[in-house]
Motif scaffolding. Sequence first.
Motif, PDB file in Angstrom:
ATOM      1  N   ASN A  45       0.350  -1.439   0.220  1.00  0.00           N
ATOM      2  CA  ASN A  45       0.166   0.144  -0.004  1.00  0.00           C
ATOM      3  C   ASN A  45       0.771   1.381   0.031  1.00  0.00           C
ATOM      4  O   ASN A  45       0.940   2.319  -0.340  1.00  0.00           O
ATOM      5  N   GLU A  97       2.859   1.159  -3.606  1.00  0.00           N
ATOM      6  CA  GLU A  97       2.012   1.321  -5.014  1.00  0.00           C
ATOM      7  C   GLU A  97       0.959   3.012  -4.237  1.00  0.00           C
ATOM      8  O   GLU A  97       0.994   3.352  -5.994  1.00  0.00           O
ATOM      9  N   GLY A  98       0.579   3.559  -3.015  1.00  0.00           N
ATOM     10  CA  GLY A  98       0.167   4.741  -2.937  1.00  0.00           C
ATOM     11  C   GLY A  98       0.585   5.716  -3.537  1.00  0.00           C
ATOM     12  O   GLY A  98       0.813   6.761  -4.526  1.00  0.00           O
ATOM     13  N   ASN A 155       1.863   5.722  -7.693  1.00  0.00           N
ATOM     14  CA  ASN A 155       0.836   6.215  -8.348  1.00  0.00           C
ATOM     15  C   ASN A 155       0.366   7.380  -7.625  1.00  0.00           C
ATOM     16  O   ASN A 155      -1.135   7.618  -8.355  1.00  0.00           O
ATOM     17  N   ASP A 193      -1.831   7.636  -5.089  1.00  0.00           N
ATOM     18  CA  ASP A 193      -2.954   7.034  -4.430  1.00  0.00           C
ATOM     19  C   ASP A 193      -2.629   7.368  -2.755  1.00  0.00           C
ATOM     20  O   ASP A 193      -2.479   6.791  -2.410  1.00  0.00           O
ATOM     21  N   THR A 194      -3.209   9.003  -2.117  1.00  0.00           N
ATOM     22  CA  THR A 194      -2.803   9.649  -1.017  1.00  0.00           C
ATOM     23  C   THR A 194      -3.295   8.648  -0.261  1.00  0.00           C
ATOM     24  O   THR A 194      -3.420   8.558   0.928  1.00  0.00           O
ATOM     25  N   ARG A 246      -4.431   6.033  -0.537  1.00  0.00           N
ATOM     26  CA  ARG A 246      -3.985   4.560  -0.034  1.00  0.00           C
ATOM     27  C   ARG A 246      -2.733   4.103   0.646  1.00  0.00           C
ATOM     28  O   ARG A 246      -1.727   3.624   1.574  1.00  0.00           O
ATOM     29  N   PRO A 270      -2.269  13.738  -5.934  1.00  0.00           N
ATOM     30  CA  PRO A 270      -3.252  12.868  -5.808  1.00  0.00           C
ATOM     31  C   PRO A 270      -3.274  12.496  -7.372  1.00  0.00           C
ATOM     32  O   PRO A 270      -3.146  13.647  -8.560  1.00  0.00           O
ATOM     33  N   GLY A 271      -3.117  10.876  -7.765  1.00  0.00           N
ATOM     34  CA  GLY A 271      -3.117  11.080  -9.210  1.00  0.00           C
ATOM     35  C   GLY A 271      -2.226  10.966 -10.083  1.00  0.00           C
ATOM     36  O   GLY A 271      -2.345  10.579 -10.828  1.00  0.00           O
ATOM     37  N   LYS A 325       1.110  10.028 -11.571  1.00  0.00           N
ATOM     38  CA  LYS A 325       2.211   9.058 -11.146  1.00  0.00           C
ATOM     39  C   LYS A 325       3.188   9.206 -10.941  1.00  0.00           C
ATOM     40  O   LYS A 325       3.574  10.260 -12.226  1.00  0.00           O
TER      41      LYS A 325
END
Length: 142
Positions: free
Chosen positions: A35, A38-39, A42, A44-45, A47, A82-83, A85
Amino acid sequence: MKNTFFTFCLIAVSGTLFAQEKRADEGLIRITLNNYIEGRNNGDTARLASAFHRQADLRFRNDETGNLVIWTLPEYIGKFTPGKKMNCTGKIIYVDIAGSAAQAKIELYYPDRTYADYINLLRIGDKWVIASKVYSLYSNGK
């Protein structure tokens, strides 16, 4: 003789249960670490934040001043868009568990640099969370 056999069986079962619990803990720790990886990679704040305890901190050496810098979790999460990558991959190098504490090393690979993250985790309730992170940047030539 019966007592010796019973004692042996008890020890064998205890060892098996301990090994199973340690494997289960390692699996949960790896979920937390993935998490985190990958967070962050990617953007994904949510996560990323889910991998940390809300009171976690992140520590590193400022290469310009040589001083210790400490970020709170909100400060760290705020560094990510956020969002968005990143051109980065991550790998769990090791996990070491001792009771309700664990340590892991993660390497994050960018095209021109590598970060070594040393992650301290705690089991809080039934969840493993990152309590602190210390990291360093080094060139790919190490």
